[in-house]
Design an enzyme around this catalytic site. Structure first.
Site, PDB file in Angstrom:
ATOM      1  N   GLU A  53     -12.061   4.514  -6.045  1.00 18.34           N
ATOM      2  CA  GLU A  53     -12.476   3.795  -7.267  1.00 18.34           C
ATOM      3  C   GLU A  53     -13.969   3.506  -7.470  1.00 18.34           C
ATOM      4  OE1 GLU A  53      -9.442   3.797  -5.823  1.00 18.34           O
ATOM      5  OE2 GLU A  53      -8.160   4.174  -7.403  1.00 18.34           O
TER       6      GLU A  53
ATOM      7  N   HIS B 245       1.208  -3.477  -7.950  1.00 20.12           N
ATOM      8  CA  HIS B 245       1.109  -2.407  -9.141  1.00 20.12           C
ATOM      9  C   HIS B 245       1.636  -2.899 -10.515  1.00 20.12           C
ATOM     10  CE1 HIS B 245       0.496   0.492  -6.016  1.00 20.12           C
ATOM     11  NE2 HIS B 245       0.280   1.457  -6.958  1.00 20.12           N
TER      12      HIS B 245
HETATM   13  C1  LIG Z   1      -6.762   2.454  -4.589  1.00 17.95           C
HETATM   14  C2  LIG Z   1      -5.681   3.369  -4.952  1.00 17.95           C
HETATM   15  N1  LIG Z   1      -6.186   4.232  -5.751  1.00 17.95           N
HETATM   16  C3  LIG Z   1      -5.007   5.223  -6.413  1.00 17.95           C
HETATM   17  C4  LIG Z   1      -3.700   4.838  -6.217  1.00 17.95           C
HETATM   18  C5  LIG Z   1      -2.729   5.749  -6.875  1.00 17.95           C
HETATM   19  N2  LIG Z   1      -1.993   6.614  -5.789  1.00 17.95           N
HETATM   20  C6  LIG Z   1      -0.830   6.566  -5.200  1.00 17.95           C
HETATM   21  S1  LIG Z   1      -0.539   7.610  -3.899  1.00 17.95           S
HETATM   22  C7  LIG Z   1      -1.876   8.469  -4.508  1.00 17.95           C
HETATM   23  C8  LIG Z   1      -2.173   9.621  -3.684  1.00 17.95           C
HETATM   24  C9  LIG Z   1      -2.192   9.445  -2.382  1.00 17.95           C
HETATM   25  O1  LIG Z   1      -2.267  10.729  -1.579  1.00 17.95           O
HETATM   26  P1  LIG Z   1      -2.263  10.800  -0.340  1.00 17.95           P
HETATM   27  O2  LIG Z   1      -3.084   9.910   0.519  1.00 17.95           O
HETATM   28  O3  LIG Z   1      -2.358  12.348   0.312  1.00 17.95           O
HETATM   29  O4  LIG Z   1      -0.940  10.515   0.292  1.00 17.95           O
HETATM   30  P2  LIG Z   1       0.571  11.094   0.005  1.00 17.95           P
HETATM   31  O5  LIG Z   1       0.981  10.452  -1.192  1.00 17.95           O
HETATM   32  O6  LIG Z   1       0.421  12.481  -0.174  1.00 17.95           O
HETATM   33  O7  LIG Z   1       1.582  10.788   0.842  1.00 17.95           O
HETATM   34  C10 LIG Z   1      -2.702   7.828  -5.505  1.00 17.95           C
HETATM   35  C11 LIG Z   1      -3.651   8.299  -5.959  1.00 17.95           C
HETATM   36  C12 LIG Z   1      -3.355   3.851  -5.363  1.00 17.95           C
HETATM   37  N3  LIG Z   1      -2.349   3.456  -4.948  1.00 17.95           N
HETATM   38  N4  LIG Z   1      -4.437   3.198  -4.704  1.00 17.95           N
END
Ligand SMILES: Cc1ncc(C[n+]2csc(CCOP(=O)(O)OP(=O)(O)O)c2C)c(N)n1
Ligand SMILES: Cc1ncc(C[n+]2csc(CCOP(=O)(O)OP(=O)(O)O)c2C)c(N)n1
Ligand SMILES: [Mg+2]
Ligand SMILES: [Mg+2]
Lengths: 322, 340, 340, 322
Positions: B75, B144
């Site tokens: 972000e 959230h």
């Molecule tokens: C700072 C932040 N930005 C965005 C999100 C929204 N978000 C939750 S899970 C996710 C994807 C994460 O992907 P990854 O690290 O590959 O983990 P996975 O969900 O595949 O286990 C996002 C963008 C968040 N929780 N925190």
């Protein structure tokens, strides 16, 4: 591989892993059902397909070691020995939950098991794990910290900051990236300029290891080795486990963005089947284990649901320490 | 006294279509992307499957994945990128998936966007819109569920906007995107399915800084934003059945803050209830009430606030989340108390 | 009416030593590092040359460079590290070199520290102190001049503390470090050279949440923090020469907010001037005034605020910085206006 | 090396570099004097010793290219052609300054020269440069962005985030780290687990280049090459220039934390002397250039000081666009 690892990888222990992976799989499958019944609300991030990573890695640390996980953390919590009742209770928002029902699906935390945090903000857990490891070292213990995060999470600033601090201070911490090829809906190459995230270890003069995340033996071995290094004062390791999530990112995601056949291809290398084959389990043995675990899963959900809701008065005590 | 729909002061007329709040956001984005090639939309998964909350449906197909661009999860970084684009001729709209992640972009939002033009002695403009999607009631848990709307109102250089109805979602978002200053625009996830009349078109672009009287009334003024606005309108209908005639003001902008419009309303009603999905401390409600106190405003009854409890955070526990977030009933109760 | 020194309610007695505000901070850190091996101090350059503002003089020599630890430049990261240390048995104090960098650690400060204990159902305590050093008058420019004191007061789970005199620097900082909850403690760079009596010792640890009446008076209450507290005390002396008897309250904690002590004072004086080095919007001044308005407090004259202008940022230009930041004279003027 | 570079590196241009480096050196030396006289207040971060980096790199971009710098940015602003009057004026808080005196020493910005930002917050400039490069690309121009940051700054999250985005989107941007071995008072190895920050490029599958920051020719060559790559659509480059600052971190820092003899050793490789030797300048030529530039520096300071202060009314217009 160190002796410790050899000792641990006995057949009995591996049968335990099989059972635990099955428990995680069926636990997650049931979450969907409980959603349909309205018994779990909000959102949830399931980990079917990742079981070998959580079980292989978590089984490589000791009770005195610390663990941080993420919103996709049910598997790791169960691998760490959290009871299914405590996990379901948390997802149901009831006092049977590990956090008395105020945390919910994304925050399975259990200090009694040194599972010191489950983070819903990407990247936030890594510095906390570094802090736990540094604290362990400064307090003169030989505890290490194990921290899970995702491929998408390797692009946020705290990932970099945490790895840098861990390396420069030689903190006893092991970082495991579960590279499941997607961050929410985005395939890794849309957001990340390389396939192998273990490469990033080079920026911190830290060992980087790639491991097959569908192979629980392999995961266990590399994590055990990294834990041994950390415990010996040799500093952190970055481990990238290549894996795949069978379900969408979260409850509302049908995962239509995946290439055709991709899911099916990954399912051919299912971590539970792979270990079952290695252990030489017969179909009957698998079936009876499955039934047994399913019964435990069902019973846990029922038990969790019996517990009362937390009260407002109770949760006010969670805001500030007395 | 009039109904919500008839009382809309501007924008909503006979040519209005019924849209959901989500569709209104989508329409505003589409119309701005269409009208100015400098406008782009970026954020996590904004281009895939219509975005995580489906507000961007169709946009990447229509405008391409360059102009509607998925970002890595970072972000602070991508708000900074938007800033660099803005000062070199583009007009980026950035989506922050949950308002709780605004602090993750804290430096960009607090130290860069608002201060950039000032620090360089007015050499540039900074047309960045940060769409921040927040709010409780979704059972998303403590990390959230923030609305975050008041966090950034203490920053000269920034503009802070909100939308509580589909029509304001459309017209305020378009105004935000057209602003040559950085704007943080707050959407409430709990409203996406809400329907209402939206007059789509270039003549329905909100004036920056203007609050809107969404329901006229003479007994009491309710000022609200986002989901609380929706609930305030419901409360007003309930109160009307008991003969209480509430005026409902949507405080669309927190910076600039339209004290003037609120003053006009309270001069008529003599009573004020602010309804806010945040603790009262350091919020827009306290800011307004303090302003009137410093002016020596003479109330018929003392001003009141319906806010989040000061001693709690938003729990996951569905039943407790519902207890903690102010309901239409609580707003109505507070209005009744003001009238006693 | 009494002088500043005599009126200090607690802590400052005959055994007080004259210390600068800087030395008082140093003493508080030293005494806490000494009394509890779990206490550590970390931050950028904290261990070298006494730290950038020389508040840490001698500490790394005495306690070693493990317990007084230089960090890389990564505020969000090292506040997160402190959190991890705190929940595993340590009691870290983190230095943020300029309050403007707090948003750089935005996620750790907004989403992690305050929410951690809550989200895990009270399983842990989070004894982290974030020392935040801020404030204008240094000609540091727009990105290095914020006090930031009100930014985080809307976050249940956090405590927010400030110090406006050497004695409060000592006693409030020690209280912050001993708190089992996360505290952001604000120091003002412009006060480091200020001298005052400090009673050093374990019996001078402030009570969490208590404001302090630093000067008693009957005509008007001035509530202030940090540099504005210093200036309010100067203003009060000037006013005394004109026969105006001002009570000066140091609002040491913004969360919990000591409305009670302020109420006691305004019940006596009937008049309130808040002096704040921040815009009035979304600050502690507005929060207090709103609180009294909602209680229906009856003022002898309407409450007033001396604040930063709402339409400006802090410029580098020395002459303009001095114009923008409220002076003792402006505070005195506002008091006079309240008495008219 | 591309043809562009060859053309640019003619003797005339290099004499220009010599003069520009001298200008930067003497400009900075005088800042200290102006401080003593109270004509400059607050703080300032001088760059004596870094001159070959700013001049070598900035001379490798065109007028249409974008530039972001930091609080230690006087040299880069002058290298980009900002007049000394505009620079001194800014440091004095007067309307002769490039930002009309409201920015001060840390914020030398000049949009007329595409010097689009000077950042006082570590790491903040890198994403802005990525944005400028991305914008250039999307608008169909062939402009590139050049961004300066420090060794200490390579540990903050935005560094990582910016490099990742630049790489994944193939943004035309060149990142130059001026590794002067210290972040404020901390030597690099106290905060960073490696010596060569160019290594960090590997985490982004991006070329990483180390260059002698005291050698203006070398700096120019590697930056020109990276700029050519960026302009050709081949994406970003990370360049690490090894250099040294002669003064303390900021005005109040006597830099006592340095190892004995370190400063003296570095001064043996002074960038201005090195280029002077290469150009075969005689002592007389050097002396007369020095006098000439000193006179210009002194005159600029006097001229800058004549300008009035900005008024409150004026600066109110800087907060919001009309
Ligand atoms: C700072 C932040 N930005 C965005 C999100 C929204 N978000 C939750 S899970 C996710 C994807 C994460 O992907 P990854 O690290 O590959 O983990 P996975 O969900 O595949 O286990 C996002 C963008 C968040 N929780 N925190
Ligand atoms: C986010 C942030 N943290 C801390 C600082 C304070 N600070 C200013 S310069 C500096 C050191 C930077 O070192 P480096 O990046 O090596 O650049 P150099 O000063 O050596 O040119 C620090 C810590 C800051 N400006 N911003
Ligand atoms: Mg993933
Ligand atoms: Mg440096």
């Amino acid at each position: 591989m160190t002796t410790v690892v050899e000792t641990k990888s006995g057949a009995d222990q591996r049968t335990g892993w099989y059972r635990r992976m099955l428990e995680i799989r069926l636990f997650e499958d049931k979450v969907q059902e409980l959603f349909m019944q309205g018994k779990i609300q909000g959102t949830t991030h399931l980990c079917q397909g990742h079981e070998a990573v959580s079980v292989g890695a978590v089984s490589a640390i000791e009770a005195r070691d610390y663990l941080t996980i993420t919103y996709r953390g049910h598997g790791h919590a169960l691998a760490r020995g959290m009871s299914m009742v405590a996990a379901y209770g948390e997802l149901m928002g009831r006092t049977s939950g590990c956090c008395n029902g105020v945390g919910g699906s994304m925050h399975l935390t259990d200090f009694s098991k040194n599972l010191i945090g489950a983070f819903a903000i990407i990247g936030a857990g890594l510095p906390v794990a570094v802090g736990a490891g540094l604290s362990a070292k400064m307090r003169g213990t030989d505890s290490v910290a194990l921290s899970f995060s995702g491929d998408g999470g390797s692009n946020i600033g705290t990932f970099h900051e945490a790895l840098n601090m861990a390396a420069v201070w030689k903190v006893p911490v092991v970082f495991v990236i579960e590279n499941n090829l997607y961050g929410e809906y985005s395939p890794i190459r849309e957001t990340t300029p390389l396939d192998d995230l273990a490469e990033r270890a080079k920026g911190y003069a830290m060992p980087g290891v790639i491991v097959d995340g569908q192979d629980v033996d392999a995961v266990h071995a590399v994590v055990a080795e990294a834990v041994a290094r950390a415990r010996a004062g040799e500093g952190p390791t970055l481990i990238e486990a290549k894996t795949y999530r069978y379900r969408g990112h979260s409850r509302t995601d049908p995962a239509k963005y995946r290439a055709e056949g991709e899911l099916e291809r990954w399912k051919l290398r299912d971590p539970i089947v792979i270990l079952g084959d290695r252990l030489g389990l017969s179909d009957d043995e698998r079936k009876s284990l499955q039934d047994e675990v399913q019964a435990a899963v069902d019973a846990a959900a029922v038990e969790a649901e019996q517990a009362p809701l937390p009260t407002l008065e109770e949760i006010e005590n969670y805001v500030y320490a007395a | 006294m009039s109904t919500q729909l008839e009382s809309k002061p501007a924008g909503v007329g006979s040519d209005a279509a019924e849209l959901t709040y989500r569709e209104a956001i989508n329409a505003a984005l589409e119309d701005e992307l269409e009208s100015d090639p400098a406008v782009i939309l970026m954020g996590e998964d904004v281009a895939t499957a219509g975005g995580v909350f489906k507000t961007n449906e169709g946009l990447s197909d229509r405008f391409g994945r360059e102009r509607v661009r998925n970002t890595p999860i970072c972000e602070n970084g991508f708000v900074g990128v938007a800033l660099g684009m803005a000062v070199t001729g583009m007009r980026p709209v950035v989506e922050i998936m949950f308002s709780d992640f605004l602090p993750t972009a804290g430096d960009a939002i607090v130290n860069e966007l608002p201060k950039y033009r000032f620090m360089c002695g007015g050499q540039c403009e900074v047309p960045v819109t940060v769409r921040s999607i927040g709010g409780a009631t979704g059972r998303f848990g403590t990390q959230h569920s923030a609305t975050g709307e008041s966090w950034y109102m203490a920053l000269p250089g920034l503009k802070v906007a909100t939308a509580g109805t589909p029509d304001s979602a459309y017209s305020v978002l378009r105004a935000a995107i057209r602003s040559n200053d950085p704007v943080v625009f707050f959407e409430h996830r709990g409203l996406y399915g809400r329907k209402g009349p939206v007059r789509r078109g270039d003549d329905n672009i909100a004036a920056v800084g203007d609050a809107a009287v969404l329901r006229e009334g003479s007994d009491v003024t309710i000022v609200a934003t986002l989901l609380m606005l929706d609930r305030a309108l419901i409360a007003a209908e309930q109160l009307a059945e008991n003969g209480v005639d509430a005026e409902v003001v949507e405080l669309r902008w927190l910076r600039p803050l339209d004290t003037e419009s609120v003053r006009r309303s309270v001069e008529k009603t003599g009573r004020l209830v602010v309804a806010e999905e945040q603790v009262h401390a350091a919020g827009w409600g306290a800011t307004l009430i303090s302003q009137f106190a410093m002016e020596g405003f003479e109330w018929k009854s003392r001003p009141r606030a319906v806010s989040l409890p000061d001693n709690l955070l938003i729990p996951y526990t569905p039943e407790l989340e519902d207890t903690v977030v102010p309901s239409a009933e609580r707003i109505a109760d507070e209005v009744r108390a003001a009238l006693k």
